[in-house]
Design a protein around this motif. Sequence first.
Motif, PDB file in Angstrom:
ATOM      1  N   GLN A 133     113.986  68.801  64.334  1.00 27.82           N
ATOM      2  CA  GLN A 133     115.072  69.567  64.934  1.00 27.82           C
ATOM      3  C   GLN A 133     116.446  68.969  64.626  1.00 27.82           C
ATOM      4  O   GLN A 133     117.456  69.638  64.788  1.00 27.82           O
ATOM      5  CB  GLN A 133     114.893  69.646  66.461  1.00 27.82           C
ATOM      6  CG  GLN A 133     113.799  70.594  66.895  1.00 27.82           C
ATOM      7  CD  GLN A 133     113.789  70.770  68.395  1.00 27.82           C
ATOM      8  OE1 GLN A 133     113.733  69.793  69.130  1.00 27.82           O
ATOM      9  NE2 GLN A 133     113.840  72.011  68.836  1.00 27.82           N
ATOM     10  N   HIS A 165     111.911  73.893  61.916  1.00 27.38           N
ATOM     11  CA  HIS A 165     112.640  72.972  62.801  1.00 27.38           C
ATOM     12  C   HIS A 165     112.181  73.239  64.223  1.00 27.38           C
ATOM     13  O   HIS A 165     112.733  74.099  64.934  1.00 27.38           O
ATOM     14  CB  HIS A 165     114.153  73.196  62.657  1.00 27.38           C
ATOM     15  CG  HIS A 165     114.647  72.997  61.257  1.00 27.38           C
ATOM     16  ND1 HIS A 165     114.784  71.770  60.670  1.00 27.38           N
ATOM     17  CD2 HIS A 165     115.009  73.909  60.298  1.00 27.38           C
ATOM     18  CE1 HIS A 165     115.234  71.893  59.441  1.00 27.38           C
ATOM     19  NE2 HIS A 165     115.356  73.210  59.178  1.00 27.38           N
ATOM     20  N   GLU A 166     111.099  72.556  64.598  1.00 26.73           N
ATOM     21  CA  GLU A 166     110.486  72.777  65.888  1.00 26.73           C
ATOM     22  C   GLU A 166     110.366  71.471  66.656  1.00 26.73           C
ATOM     23  O   GLU A 166     110.233  70.397  66.057  1.00 26.73           O
ATOM     24  CB  GLU A 166     109.094  73.400  65.715  1.00 26.73           C
ATOM     25  CG  GLU A 166     109.094  74.742  65.003  1.00 26.73           C
ATOM     26  CD  GLU A 166     107.689  75.263  64.803  1.00 26.73           C
ATOM     27  OE1 GLU A 166     106.752  74.633  65.335  1.00 26.73           O
ATOM     28  OE2 GLU A 166     107.527  76.282  64.123  1.00 26.73           O
ATOM     29  N   PRO A 167     110.391  71.526  67.973  1.00 29.64           N
ATOM     30  CA  PRO A 167     110.194  70.296  68.746  1.00 29.64           C
ATOM     31  C   PRO A 167     108.783  69.750  68.571  1.00 29.64           C
ATOM     32  O   PRO A 167     107.822  70.517  68.395  1.00 29.64           O
ATOM     33  CB  PRO A 167     110.449  70.756  70.191  1.00 29.64           C
ATOM     34  CG  PRO A 167     110.198  72.222  70.190  1.00 29.64           C
ATOM     35  CD  PRO A 167     110.600  72.714  68.826  1.00 29.64           C
ATOM     36  N   GLY A 168     108.672  68.398  68.568  1.00 26.13           N
ATOM     37  CA  GLY A 168     107.376  67.748  68.441  1.00 26.13           C
ATOM     38  C   GLY A 168     106.880  67.636  67.028  1.00 26.13           C
ATOM     39  O   GLY A 168     105.740  67.212  66.804  1.00 26.13           O
ATOM     40  N   TYR A 169     107.724  67.957  66.037  1.00 25.86           N
ATOM     41  CA  TYR A 169     107.302  67.906  64.636  1.00 25.86           C
ATOM     42  C   TYR A 169     108.172  66.931  63.843  1.00 25.86           C
ATOM     43  O   TYR A 169     109.370  66.764  64.104  1.00 25.86           O
ATOM     44  CB  TYR A 169     107.374  69.297  64.007  1.00 25.86           C
ATOM     45  CG  TYR A 169     106.150  70.131  64.305  1.00 25.86           C
ATOM     46  CD1 TYR A 169     105.097  70.183  63.399  1.00 25.86           C
ATOM     47  CD2 TYR A 169     106.062  70.831  65.508  1.00 25.86           C
ATOM     48  CE1 TYR A 169     103.967  70.940  63.697  1.00 25.86           C
ATOM     49  CE2 TYR A 169     104.948  71.575  65.810  1.00 25.86           C
ATOM     50  CZ  TYR A 169     103.898  71.624  64.895  1.00 25.86           C
ATOM     51  OH  TYR A 169     102.776  72.364  65.192  1.00 25.86           O
ATOM     52  N   ASN A 182     111.090  64.606  67.817  1.00 24.04           N
ATOM     53  CA  ASN A 182     111.650  65.928  67.503  1.00 24.04           C
ATOM     54  C   ASN A 182     112.474  65.848  66.226  1.00 24.04           C
ATOM     55  O   ASN A 182     113.521  66.497  66.097  1.00 24.04           O
ATOM     56  CB  ASN A 182     112.505  66.441  68.660  1.00 24.04           C
ATOM     57  CG  ASN A 182     111.724  66.550  69.952  1.00 24.04           C
ATOM     58  OD1 ASN A 182     110.590  67.052  69.945  1.00 24.04           O
ATOM     59  ND2 ASN A 182     112.290  66.062  71.037  1.00 24.04           N
ATOM     60  N   SER A 196     102.916  67.058  63.137  1.00 17.85           N
ATOM     61  CA  SER A 196     103.195  66.731  64.537  1.00 17.85           C
ATOM     62  C   SER A 196     103.487  65.246  64.691  1.00 17.85           C
ATOM     63  O   SER A 196     102.980  64.401  63.938  1.00 17.85           O
ATOM     64  CB  SER A 196     101.995  67.098  65.429  1.00 17.85           C
ATOM     65  OG  SER A 196     101.706  68.475  65.342  1.00 17.85           O
ATOM     66  N   SER A 200     112.308  59.794  65.800  1.00 23.14           N
ATOM     67  CA  SER A 200     112.331  60.764  66.898  1.00 23.14           C
ATOM     68  C   SER A 200     111.126  61.699  66.825  1.00 23.14           C
ATOM     69  O   SER A 200     110.784  62.225  65.757  1.00 23.14           O
ATOM     70  CB  SER A 200     113.615  61.588  66.842  1.00 23.14           C
ATOM     71  OG  SER A 200     113.552  62.674  67.750  1.00 23.14           O
TER      72      SER A 200
END
Length: 1366
Positions: free
Chosen positions: A128, A21-25, A125, A54, A123
């Motif tokens: 996340q 759970h990472e931003p930009g993925y 993100n 990504s 989204s």
Amino acid sequence: MFHVAALITFLTCVVLSEAQHEPGYCAFYEECGRNPSLGPALLPPMVPCLNYSSARVLTGLHYRKLKEVCPILDRGEGSTTACCSIKQLSTLEMSLALSKAVLVRCPSCAENFAHLHCINTCSPNQSQTVKVTKVMNVTTKNITREAVIGYQAFLSTTFADGSFQSCKNVRIPATGGFAIATMCGRYGAKLCNPQHWYDFQGDSSNGLAPLDIDFQLIKEGDTEGLPKGVIPYNGRALGCNETTPTGGQVCSCQDCQESCPRMPPIPSPPGPFKLLGENGFLVISIILLCVLMFAFLFYLFVSYLVRSQRRKDEEKGKGKGNGKDQNSNDVTQQVIDPSEVTCAERNSLAAQAFLSQEFCHWGTLMATYPLTVLLLSAIFVAVFSAGLKSIELTTDPVELWSASNSRARQEKDFHDTHFEPFFRTNQLILTAPGRKGHIYDSLLFGQQNFSGLVSKDLVIELLALQKEIQNIEFWSEDLNRTASLKDVCFAPLNPSNPSQTDCAVNSLPQYFQNSLDNINAKVNMTELGVTKEVDWRDHLIYCLNSPLSFQDITNLRMSCMADYGAPVFTFLAVGGYENDDYTNAEAFILTFSLNNFARDNLKYKVAMQWETEFLKIVQAYQKNPANNFTFAYMAERSLEDEINRTTAEDIPIFMISYAVIFVYIAVALGEYTSWKRILVDSKFLVGLGGILVVGCSVLASMGFYSWIGIPTSLVVLQVVPFLVLAVGADNIFIFVLEYQRDVRRPGEKREEQIGRVLGNVAPSMLLCSLSESICFFLGALSTMPAVKTFALYAALAVMMDFILQMTAFVALLSLDSRRQDNNHCELLCCVTVSTERPNKPNEGFLLPLMRKYYAPVLLHSYTRIIVMVVFIFMLCGSVFLMFNVTVGLDQELAMPQGSYMLDYFKYLYKYFEVGVPVYFVTKKGFNFTSVEGMNAICSSVGCDQFSLTQKIQYATDHPELSYLAIPANSWVDDFIDWLNPGSKCCRLYGPGTANAGQFCPATESIFLCSKKCMSTPSDGVLRPSVENFNRFLPDFLGNRPDLQCPKGGLGAYDKAVVKDQNGEIIASRFMAYHTPLTNSQDFTAALLKARELAHNITMGLRKIPGTSPDFEVFPYTVTNVFYEQYLTIVPEGLFNISLCLLPTFVVCCLLLGLDLRSGLLNLITIIMITVDTVGVMTLWGIDYNAVALINLVTAVGISVEFVSHMTRSFALSTKPTHVERAKEATANMGSAVFAGVAMTNLPGILVLAFAKAQLIQIFFFRLNLIITLLGMAHGLVFLPVLLSYFGPGVNKAVLLQLQQEKAKEASKELELRNKMKQVYDNLSYDNNEIKQDPDSNSTKAATDTRRPSQILKEHQEERVERIDRF
């Protein structure tokens, strides 16, 4: 096999756990195909592919598509990243179009709804905010990929609550309900909250969500239990009173309470009338009582002082020759100088002398030629009665109780002309008392209470009954073929060529599309790891809470829509529930709606025939012992049928009533001097003749009005003969009794005696008949058709009755007198009796009784005071009660006892949860096509805060004051929403198609219909141009609503808009619903409040540029024509009764020679009778309405009979004192009035107590009994006492005439005394002859032995008697 499954599950968990759970993925990307875990769905359930990668940078078409569908994610081309492909955006757009169709009214709500799903789907993100929980292999084009079929979405409660608050009040104009009710599943609008709302959106079983989404609403700062790296989405949700980033305006007040203007506090309804902190009417009545009692006691005190002073003057000798006081003065001893006689007194004498003389001549003429008179009278009646061949009987309640020029009638005609009449309702309300309920533990809905009624066997039984009724077939002579339901049914979605399944039938089985297979359907379903069987109960729970759904959320996946394509609202399926506990309902409701054809339409008879067959089936079903229901039912024709039935059944009661009256008259008119002469002295034929005179007068009246085209009614047939019989019998008694009490003078012929007697009594008969006739003619000024018709028929019938009494009845009495003089028996004309008729007056039994006992007791000094006090108290008490009388007529009272309609009304008021629909109708003169015009009508974004629909919405916020429960639907709002390019409703066929540029329905493919009807406006407020308005409105009205386009206007609005040949809208309507109305007071108050609201709307819309100054909005409900009368019936009743009272005063004064005092006392007594009657009505629970008003007008007429004869008798009396004159009037005329009016009415009235019709029992038995008893009490008790105190003095003109006659008699007596000596000589000679001849005739001896003093005394008595009779 088990091990393989376990391995797959393990690997799936490993794969899912590896996702970070990472931003930009992204957690998933691109479409993999249909969800393999779902069966048939309302929308293609396309699911994304599991793809932890990504986020992609968007450019070109991909970017533009994102900017169009999810502008919230736009960061500029080349700078925008997202986790969704073009395919995903297209699918998302199609899905959001469905929600926008109902949410677009509120831009911020639609924006928030799209905001969430754009975040979940696109989204950058994404990883996340979501956690994939379930994947499945999907093979598409021989490529197998892992597809996401379930995930968790993490939202902050702040965003979730804000989104929900912006949407919870958005309305669906077509139904008046909330859009959230269709988006919250089983919870409906009332129980819906953010969690329930999102749960429904994420439930794939609803047929709309392509996969399962488990929405986790997390409070800010709460990280417990969150997967590592997950950050609940906490974007900013727009408030419904905020503009959107794309330019959308704030939501309207109807959809957003925060947008509503600050309303002034609602004024409390006016309380009861108060004076000095107490009931105002009671205070007024007490003050009136005190004033009248003080005035009367003051009068007694002054009278006592005057009598005391006169007594002292007499003791001193000052009063010699001047007579005594009014209570002991011998007035006839006064010496009247001609100069003392006033003009009024001379006029009075002249009027009486003229009338008496003319009627004497007339009576003599009629009695001389009786057969000729009877023949001419028969011809006269026959000519008038011939009109009966064209008699028209009004049975339509609308025609009967609503004037053609009344406001409600004009509004009904306008509505029915432009929109067709409101459909005909045929309904059953079914219960099953005594059956034990149960608790059902539902997999999806938890424990639910099911009443004993809501059981599978009863639902199936209801379906069987429904199908039996739907399959009704019968031969129609009008259609010349077999007819069925489809020929007459109301089919809103296919009105031109309906099939049986297109007919509007509303019932609980419609939630199962009337399919037994659907009711029996069962399926296993797993929820939260629990597997249970779901069945008809789960589907029913869902549909009762969400009737607009096209698919439930169970694995049954059945629709809630009826088989004819429309929703069945809960209140049309079940009743008798509390707090939306629908499955615990106590009643099923089954409704068949038919088109309401005009009465001259062939299909009107077909509809009536279908309803007859419907009633047969229902009644047979009710008698079937195998039936498990207790129910009530009605057809549209039932009300009229039951009224007609009870009228026919009660005709024998009226006939018995008339027969009892006839028997009484025939017996009471007899003289009965001897048992041997009983068959000679009886008046059977005279009584029969009197009855025939009454009947002929009624027939002549009805015939005349039939000639000139004035229809009659059942009220006329029931009341007018009764009234004329009461009036006519009184005149008959007065005439016959006067004749029996009279002695034929020496040398006078029988015809001359009849003429002389008629001259004595006919002026009194004329006084009453003329007063009553004029009274009823003035009553015809009423605006209510039933009252007007009754008054016209009664007025002419009374006049005809008097004419026939002066002709035919006089002739009939003359013939009967001949028979009686010849000693012939009445029924056996050839038989004679030997006993001679005594040549002396026959006073009968009643006259001596009243003269010897009743009058002296009544007019005793103490009794008079008691009578005055009691009647003053009665008057003041009745004044108080009169102000508390209930105004109205509950429709149950029109039904006979035991009628099935009484059960229906009871069930209706007990179990129905909503009132009758009310239409707010606009007339010609308003420009709907202008922007200002649309804004003044609609209630969505950009509309005026005080528009037509918004004002109705404000009214529904206070149902206890407005009587409005559900806001009005609005074709303008739905038309604007239908045009919105955000939905699929209004599109055009693209180039290259056969219908290029024409309207394309939502069911067509997007590839055929790519062009929208309108483009998105920059400010978010869409309003069509005049050209587009006129172009697309017909398409909207003809568009059948469906899942793709629920805003289509067919069924809801296709008949709500009417255009003329020039395309101008000349009529439209907006439908709301009243609260449940249970009595006439509720209906009347609802009508009044609706008119106040409509007037307010009218004044507001007239301010819009281009609106005609005579433009109008009015409310229409099918019941208005019946209840409008109660808005004005009190002042109209006062006006009518006042008009009726006027001739009683004027005619009395004129016929008594301008005797104002007699006329005033006459009027006061009649007013007291009327007021006391209304007071007793309050005590006996008799409502004031048009039927009561007819009887009150009748009361005035009958009161004239009780009062006027007595007043005239007193005014013409020459007795020395007021008390003696009152005694004479009470004895002589009171006995005739008692025998002729009271005892004629009472037996017939008492028989009416056995009538089946409640209307007859209440308004004819009770009310006529009150009128007769009060009339008798006032006429025979109060009036003599009132006259003894305040009556007019003796007419001096009469005294002068008697004085002059006395002088003439004195000279005759002197001559007679001069002959006395010769008489004595003759007597002496005769005595000697007797002694010489003892065998001479004893009778002659007896005659000859009368003393001269006796002869003189008899001569004087004869003179005095003649004077008294005058």
